[in-house]
Design a protein around this motif. Structure first.
Motif, PDB file in Angstrom:
ATOM      1  N   VAL A   1      -3.040  -4.433 -37.235  1.00 34.64           N
ATOM      2  CA  VAL A   1      -4.476  -4.240 -37.027  1.00 34.64           C
ATOM      3  C   VAL A   1      -5.212  -4.257 -38.373  1.00 34.64           C
ATOM      4  O   VAL A   1      -6.280  -4.865 -38.496  1.00 34.64           O
ATOM      5  CB  VAL A   1      -4.747  -2.920 -36.275  1.00 34.64           C
ATOM      6  CG1 VAL A   1      -6.247  -2.625 -36.230  1.00 34.64           C
ATOM      7  CG2 VAL A   1      -4.196  -2.999 -34.850  1.00 34.64           C
TER       8      VAL A   1
ATOM      9  N   GLN B   1      -5.488  -7.836 -39.526  1.00 32.97           N
ATOM     10  CA  GLN B   1      -6.435  -8.608 -38.733  1.00 32.97           C
ATOM     11  C   GLN B   1      -7.877  -8.219 -39.038  1.00 32.97           C
ATOM     12  O   GLN B   1      -8.753  -9.079 -39.151  1.00 32.97           O
ATOM     13  CB  GLN B   1      -6.149  -8.402 -37.237  1.00 32.97           C
ATOM     14  CG  GLN B   1      -7.138  -9.066 -36.300  1.00 32.97           C
ATOM     15  CD  GLN B   1      -7.112 -10.579 -36.399  1.00 32.97           C
ATOM     16  OE1 GLN B   1      -6.060 -11.179 -36.655  1.00 32.97           O
ATOM     17  NE2 GLN B   1      -8.254 -11.223 -36.204  1.00 32.97           N
ATOM     18  N   GLU B   2      -8.132  -6.926 -39.174  1.00 27.36           N
ATOM     19  CA  GLU B   2      -9.508  -6.455 -39.282  1.00 27.36           C
ATOM     20  C   GLU B   2     -10.066  -6.496 -40.701  1.00 27.36           C
ATOM     21  O   GLU B   2     -11.282  -6.605 -40.880  1.00 27.36           O
ATOM     22  CB  GLU B   2      -9.599  -5.007 -38.755  1.00 27.36           C
ATOM     23  CG  GLU B   2      -9.352  -4.869 -37.251  1.00 27.36           C
ATOM     24  CD  GLU B   2     -10.470  -5.420 -36.399  1.00 27.36           C
ATOM     25  OE1 GLU B   2     -10.936  -6.540 -36.656  1.00 27.36           O
ATOM     26  OE2 GLU B   2     -10.890  -4.715 -35.477  1.00 27.36           O
TER      27      GLU B   2
ATOM     28  N   THR C   1     -18.941   0.861 -36.145  1.00 27.07           N
ATOM     29  CA  THR C   1     -17.527   0.751 -36.511  1.00 27.07           C
ATOM     30  C   THR C   1     -17.407   0.440 -37.996  1.00 27.07           C
ATOM     31  O   THR C   1     -18.343  -0.106 -38.598  1.00 27.07           O
ATOM     32  CB  THR C   1     -16.813  -0.359 -35.723  1.00 27.07           C
ATOM     33  OG1 THR C   1     -17.444  -1.618 -36.008  1.00 27.07           O
ATOM     34  CG2 THR C   1     -16.866  -0.100 -34.229  1.00 27.07           C
TER      35      THR C   1
ATOM     36  N   GLN D   1     -11.598  -1.007 -38.622  1.00 25.12           N
ATOM     37  CA  GLN D   1     -12.783  -1.153 -37.773  1.00 25.12           C
ATOM     38  C   GLN D   1     -12.773  -0.155 -36.611  1.00 25.12           C
ATOM     39  O   GLN D   1     -12.903  -0.505 -35.440  1.00 25.12           O
ATOM     40  CB  GLN D   1     -12.889  -2.586 -37.245  1.00 25.12           C
ATOM     41  CG  GLN D   1     -13.241  -3.607 -38.300  1.00 25.12           C
ATOM     42  CD  GLN D   1     -14.626  -3.354 -38.892  1.00 25.12           C
ATOM     43  OE1 GLN D   1     -15.642  -3.587 -38.249  1.00 25.12           O
ATOM     44  NE2 GLN D   1     -14.668  -2.887 -40.121  1.00 25.12           N
TER      45      GLN D   1
ATOM     46  N   ASN E   1      -9.142  -2.716 -28.878  1.00 27.07           N
ATOM     47  CA  ASN E   1     -10.371  -3.498 -28.938  1.00 27.07           C
ATOM     48  C   ASN E   1     -11.350  -3.135 -27.820  1.00 27.07           C
ATOM     49  O   ASN E   1     -12.563  -3.065 -28.053  1.00 27.07           O
ATOM     50  CB  ASN E   1     -10.022  -4.986 -28.864  1.00 27.07           C
ATOM     51  CG  ASN E   1     -11.239  -5.885 -28.920  1.00 27.07           C
ATOM     52  OD1 ASN E   1     -11.694  -6.393 -27.901  1.00 27.07           O
ATOM     53  ND2 ASN E   1     -11.772  -6.099 -30.111  1.00 27.07           N
ATOM     54  N   ALA E   2     -10.830  -2.875 -26.629  1.00 25.31           N
ATOM     55  CA  ALA E   2     -11.692  -2.705 -25.456  1.00 25.31           C
ATOM     56  C   ALA E   2     -11.836  -1.260 -24.992  1.00 25.31           C
ATOM     57  O   ALA E   2     -12.710  -0.967 -24.174  1.00 25.31           O
ATOM     58  CB  ALA E   2     -11.148  -3.556 -24.297  1.00 25.31           C
TER      59      ALA E   2
ATOM     60  N   LEU F   1     -16.487 -10.745 -26.913  1.00 23.10           N
ATOM     61  CA  LEU F   1     -16.839  -9.867 -28.022  1.00 23.10           C
ATOM     62  C   LEU F   1     -18.168 -10.290 -28.617  1.00 23.10           C
ATOM     63  O   LEU F   1     -18.413 -11.478 -28.845  1.00 23.10           O
ATOM     64  CB  LEU F   1     -15.747  -9.907 -29.095  1.00 23.10           C
ATOM     65  CG  LEU F   1     -14.332  -9.581 -28.604  1.00 23.10           C
ATOM     66  CD1 LEU F   1     -13.347  -9.634 -29.764  1.00 23.10           C
ATOM     67  CD2 LEU F   1     -14.296  -8.223 -27.921  1.00 23.10           C
TER      68      LEU F   1
ATOM     69  N   THR G   1     -11.366 -10.288 -26.070  1.00 18.74           N
ATOM     70  CA  THR G   1     -10.329  -9.279 -26.267  1.00 18.74           C
ATOM     71  C   THR G   1      -8.943  -9.910 -26.211  1.00 18.74           C
ATOM     72  O   THR G   1      -8.044  -9.533 -26.966  1.00 18.74           O
ATOM     73  CB  THR G   1     -10.448  -8.177 -25.197  1.00 18.74           C
ATOM     74  OG1 THR G   1     -11.657  -7.445 -25.423  1.00 18.74           O
ATOM     75  CG2 THR G   1      -9.278  -7.217 -25.231  1.00 18.74           C
TER      76      THR G   1
ATOM     77  N   PHE H   1      -8.237 -11.428 -29.538  1.00 18.00           N
ATOM     78  CA  PHE H   1      -7.937 -10.386 -30.520  1.00 18.00           C
ATOM     79  C   PHE H   1      -6.506  -9.894 -30.365  1.00 18.00           C
ATOM     80  O   PHE H   1      -5.751  -9.807 -31.339  1.00 18.00           O
ATOM     81  CB  PHE H   1      -8.919  -9.227 -30.362  1.00 18.00           C
ATOM     82  CG  PHE H   1      -8.597  -8.037 -31.231  1.00 18.00           C
ATOM     83  CD1 PHE H   1      -9.052  -7.977 -32.537  1.00 18.00           C
ATOM     84  CD2 PHE H   1      -7.840  -6.978 -30.747  1.00 18.00           C
ATOM     85  CE1 PHE H   1      -8.751  -6.885 -33.349  1.00 18.00           C
ATOM     86  CE2 PHE H   1      -7.536  -5.885 -31.544  1.00 18.00           C
ATOM     87  CZ  PHE H   1      -7.990  -5.846 -32.846  1.00 18.00           C
TER      88      PHE H   1
END
Length: 406
Positions: A120, A123-124, A211, A216, A275-276, A377, A388, A391
């Protein structure tokens, strides 16, 4: 010669005709214990023993449960060292903050947990403690313009007000024009919100940044989490501001990703939940089952219940109302169980069990209990169509690469 052999032949014949006594239970009697002298002189090869037939089947062997290996903090640190990407800046600092978060949150030091967090972060933020955002000044001016239009204030008037000096010694306009990172943007809006009346801005200057940090993570989640779990660090100005630091961002990001019992066999669904929203993947599978039974097309977004005032609403809720007789549940009972949609207890609720029992019976086999939420998103930082599912797939690719390093 024959007369000498006859007694031995007669004795052998009588021995062959004799029978061994049987106990009332049908089992062989226990063998007598021989004196030591006779035991020594017994033949070296014993005659075969015929056991009675076994009635029924033998129970399976009992396998003792395998205890999970619990690593010490030093062992966890060594494992994490093998898992982190080889070429990241301040590798020791990242490792220290990750181990600190796991220790405080009481999350086991395991490769899958470490790799989930690392994937994560990669990725973020691409392993940036304070991620830069392209075109950030334009994004912020756009947001300010939206608020100005809402309150019918011309943007030139707002820009003139923002020429005033801010608490850090620079004008607000100069700070906006030179924004590079989310942390700078958050501090800017915090100062603007505090001085809105001094600036003469007739608008609600509540900080719109929701965020931030290297994972994030949601500011709202962080502020709620410290109310139920002790925060291990000394805060700066606020929990909100801590989210935008590397240490605080990793701590709260690890908490929302791993500190809850998720019923998934595949880590992708945790990434989708990150994410969701927690349990979105479980709830999307529930929605798919509702859609199958009711014949109604539903958005598989993981949101099961919404309210208009005090009135329960939502397409999933409306579809469930058509299934009340088959579920043998009242409207009040449906609402009662749906209110647990954001926690683990929902999977043990009467509604969940009855609905999946109906869905399994209709399908003739167990239907999935996890499903990828179908969510588009939206963010000022996103310039293309993302979902999502996209992601979760991207993070999972990074996760698999990390797991291969162990």
């Amino acid at each position: 010669m024959t007369r000498y052999l006859y007694p031995f032949l007669l004795l052998a014949t009588l021995s062959a005709c004799s029978t061994q006594p049987v106990t009332p239970s049908g089992s062989l009697p226990s063998s007598p214990v021989l004196p030591a002298s006779e035991a020594v002189s017994a033949p070296s090869v014993a005659p075969p023993v015929v056991l009675p037939p076994v009635v029924g089947t033998l129970p399976p062997p009992v396998t003792p449960p395998v205890k999970p290996v619990v690593l010490s903090e030093s062992q966890g640190r060594n494992l994490l060292e093998r898992l982190l990407p080889p070429h990241i800046g301040d590798r020791q600092g990242w490792s220290k903050d990750i181990i600190s978060a796991f220790t405080a949150l009481k999350i086991p030091y395991r490769a899958d947990n470490f790799c989930a967090v690392a994937a994560v972060i990669e990725q973020e933020s691409s392993w940036q403690g304070d991620p830069t955002v392209p075109n950030l000044p334009a994004i912020v001016w756009g947001k300010i313009g939206e608020r100005a239009n809402k309150y019918l204030v011309p943007l030139p008037v707002v820009k003139a007000a923002l020429l005033k000096t801010s608490p850090n010694g620079k004008s607000y306009k100069a700070r906006i024009d030179n924004l590079r990172t989310e942390r700078e943007m958050n501090l800017l809006f915090e100062d603007m919100a505090a001085e809105a009346s001094k600036l003469g801005l007739p608008m609600n200057m509540k900080n719109p940044i929701r965020t931030g940090g290297p994972m994030q993570v949601s500011v709202e989640f962080a502020e709620a989490h410290v109310k139920i779990w002790p925060y291990p660090y000394q805060t700066g100005n606020s929990i909100r501001n801590d989210v935008f630091t590397r240490r605080g961002g990793i701590y709260f990001g690890t908490a929302i990703l791993l500190q809850y019992p998720a019923p998934y066999q595949d880590m992708r669904y945790r990434f989708a939940d990150f994410n969701a929203g927690r349990y979105s993947s479980r709830n999307a599978a529930f929605q798919a089952a509702v859609s199958q039974l009711s014949g109604r097309k539903l958005a598989l977004d993981g949101d099961l219940l919404s309210y208009t005032g005090k009135q329960a609403t939502g397409s999933t809720y409306q579809a469930l109302l058509t299934l009340r007789s088959r579920l043998e549940m009242s409207q009040g009972e449906l609402e009662r169980d749906l209110q647990q949609e954001k926690n683990s207890n929902f999977a043990q609720s009467e509604l969940y069990r009855k609905l999946f029992a109906l869905a399994d019976r209709k399908a003739g086999k167990p239907v999935p209990r996890e499903r990828m939420p179908q969510i588009d998103l939206h963010s000022p930082k996103i310039s293309r169509k993302l979902t999502t599912q996209w992601f979760a797939g991207k993070v999972n690719t990074r996760y698999q690469s990390c797991m291969a390093r162990q």
